[in-house]
Design an enzyme around this catalytic site. Structure first.
Site, PDB file in Angstrom:
ATOM      1  N   HIS A 266      -5.603  -7.487  -9.384  1.00 45.36           N
ATOM      2  CA  HIS A 266      -6.861  -8.584  -9.661  1.00 45.36           C
ATOM      3  C   HIS A 266      -7.629  -7.663 -10.813  1.00 45.36           C
ATOM      4  O   HIS A 266      -7.524  -6.442 -11.165  1.00 45.36           O
ATOM      5  CB  HIS A 266      -8.038  -8.342  -8.417  1.00 45.36           C
ATOM      6  CG  HIS A 266      -8.160  -7.083  -7.765  1.00 45.36           C
ATOM      7  ND1 HIS A 266      -7.145  -6.184  -6.977  1.00 45.36           N
ATOM      8  CD2 HIS A 266      -9.037  -6.049  -8.128  1.00 45.36           C
ATOM      9  CE1 HIS A 266      -7.483  -5.241  -6.657  1.00 45.36           C
ATOM     10  NE2 HIS A 266      -8.629  -4.924  -7.399  1.00 45.36           N
TER      11      HIS A 266
ATOM     12  N   CYS B 292      -2.045  -9.645   3.558  1.00 46.97           N
ATOM     13  CA  CYS B 292      -2.726  -9.287   2.353  1.00 46.97           C
ATOM     14  C   CYS B 292      -4.107  -9.840   2.410  1.00 46.97           C
ATOM     15  O   CYS B 292      -4.416 -11.169   2.258  1.00 46.97           O
ATOM     16  CB  CYS B 292      -1.968  -9.616   1.153  1.00 46.97           C
ATOM     17  SG  CYS B 292      -2.434  -9.632  -0.445  1.00 46.97           S
TER      18      CYS B 292
HETATM   19  P1  5GP Z   1      -9.904  -2.121  -6.165  1.00 48.32           P
HETATM   20  O1  5GP Z   1     -10.371  -0.842  -5.489  1.00 48.32           O
HETATM   21  O2  5GP Z   1      -8.657  -2.525  -5.418  1.00 48.32           O
HETATM   22  O3  5GP Z   1      -9.388  -2.327  -7.796  1.00 48.32           O
HETATM   23  O4  5GP Z   1     -10.833  -3.167  -5.998  1.00 48.32           O
HETATM   24  C1  5GP Z   1     -10.992  -3.790  -4.502  1.00 48.32           C
HETATM   25  C2  5GP Z   1     -12.355  -4.493  -4.642  1.00 48.32           C
HETATM   26  O5  5GP Z   1     -12.270  -5.743  -3.652  1.00 48.32           O
HETATM   27  C3  5GP Z   1     -13.452  -3.762  -4.349  1.00 48.32           C
HETATM   28  O6  5GP Z   1     -14.224  -3.527  -5.482  1.00 48.32           O
HETATM   29  C4  5GP Z   1     -13.883  -4.254  -3.047  1.00 48.32           C
HETATM   30  O7  5GP Z   1     -15.351  -4.124  -2.941  1.00 48.32           O
HETATM   31  C5  5GP Z   1     -13.573  -5.620  -2.906  1.00 48.32           C
HETATM   32  N1  5GP Z   1     -13.319  -6.137  -1.753  1.00 48.32           N
HETATM   33  C6  5GP Z   1     -12.515  -5.608  -0.746  1.00 48.32           C
HETATM   34  N2  5GP Z   1     -12.773  -6.443   0.530  1.00 48.32           N
HETATM   35  C7  5GP Z   1     -13.416  -7.613   0.159  1.00 48.32           C
HETATM   36  C8  5GP Z   1     -13.474  -8.670   0.808  1.00 48.32           C
HETATM   37  O8  5GP Z   1     -13.211  -8.816   1.823  1.00 48.32           O
HETATM   38  N3  5GP Z   1     -14.315  -9.843  -0.005  1.00 48.32           N
HETATM   39  C9  5GP Z   1     -14.552  -9.267  -1.218  1.00 48.32           C
HETATM   40  N4  5GP Z   1     -15.115 -10.664  -1.763  1.00 48.32           N
HETATM   41  N5  5GP Z   1     -14.288  -8.479  -2.002  1.00 48.32           N
HETATM   42  C10 5GP Z   1     -13.763  -7.546  -1.174  1.00 48.32           C
HETATM   43 ZN    ZN Z   2      -1.842 -11.132  -1.822  1.00 52.12          ZN
END
Ligand code: 5GP
Ligand code: ZN
Length: 114
Positions: free
Chosen positions: A100, A4
């Site tokens: 998150h 993860c």
């Molecule tokens: P979701 O689309 O799951 O709600 O949001 C995931 C978020 O995680 C996205 O906004 C993406 O830019 C961010 N994200 C993905 N991989 C990484 C990473 O390795 N580091 C950081 N800081 N953010 C990440």
């Molecule tokens: Zn996790």
């Protein structure tokens, strides 16, 4: 959970720009910011999504939302406005399956979101 991404960030196995940390949560800048302020707040414990949060753990999310408010204040966007987003499952666009909150602000946002 070794596979993860956000568990690995919480365990400091992957670097992140951390803006807040305590025993139960971590906040860090999104790697692809969608607004001048784009912070992610995660619990250190793994829950894949809101659908997977066990009964009795709801207060954790309340503390994370309160932290979103505090970080918005600290980042100077409390008065101008900000959005706290919790994507859940496929149709929402959730990509990382470790629960998150996104905290977005510093620009005008459309509502309803697309
Ligand atoms: P979701 O689309 O799951 O709600 O949001 C995931 C978020 O995680 C996205 O906004 C993406 O830019 C961010 N994200 C993905 N991989 C990484 C990473 O390795 N580091 C950081 N800081 N953010 C990440
Ligand atoms: Zn996790």
């Amino acid at each position: 959970m070794d596979d993860c991404l956000f568990c690995r960030i919480a365990a400091k196995k992957i670097p992140a720009s951390v803006v807040y940390e305590d025993d139960e949560m971590l906040a860090f800048d999104d790697i692809h910011p969608q607004a001048p302020v784009h912070v992610l707040i995660i619990p250190k414990e793994h829950f894949a999504s809101l659908n997977d949060l066990p009964e009795g753990r709801e207060a954790l999310l309340g503390r994370m939302v309160a932290k979103a408010r505090d970080l918005a204040e600290a980042k100077g966007i409390a008065k101008s406005g900000y959005r706290v987003v919790l994507n859940t499952a496929k149709d929402s666009g959730q990509n990382v399956f470790h629960i998150h909150f996104h905290v977005l602000g510093g620009r005008k946002m459309a509502c309803p979101p697309g």
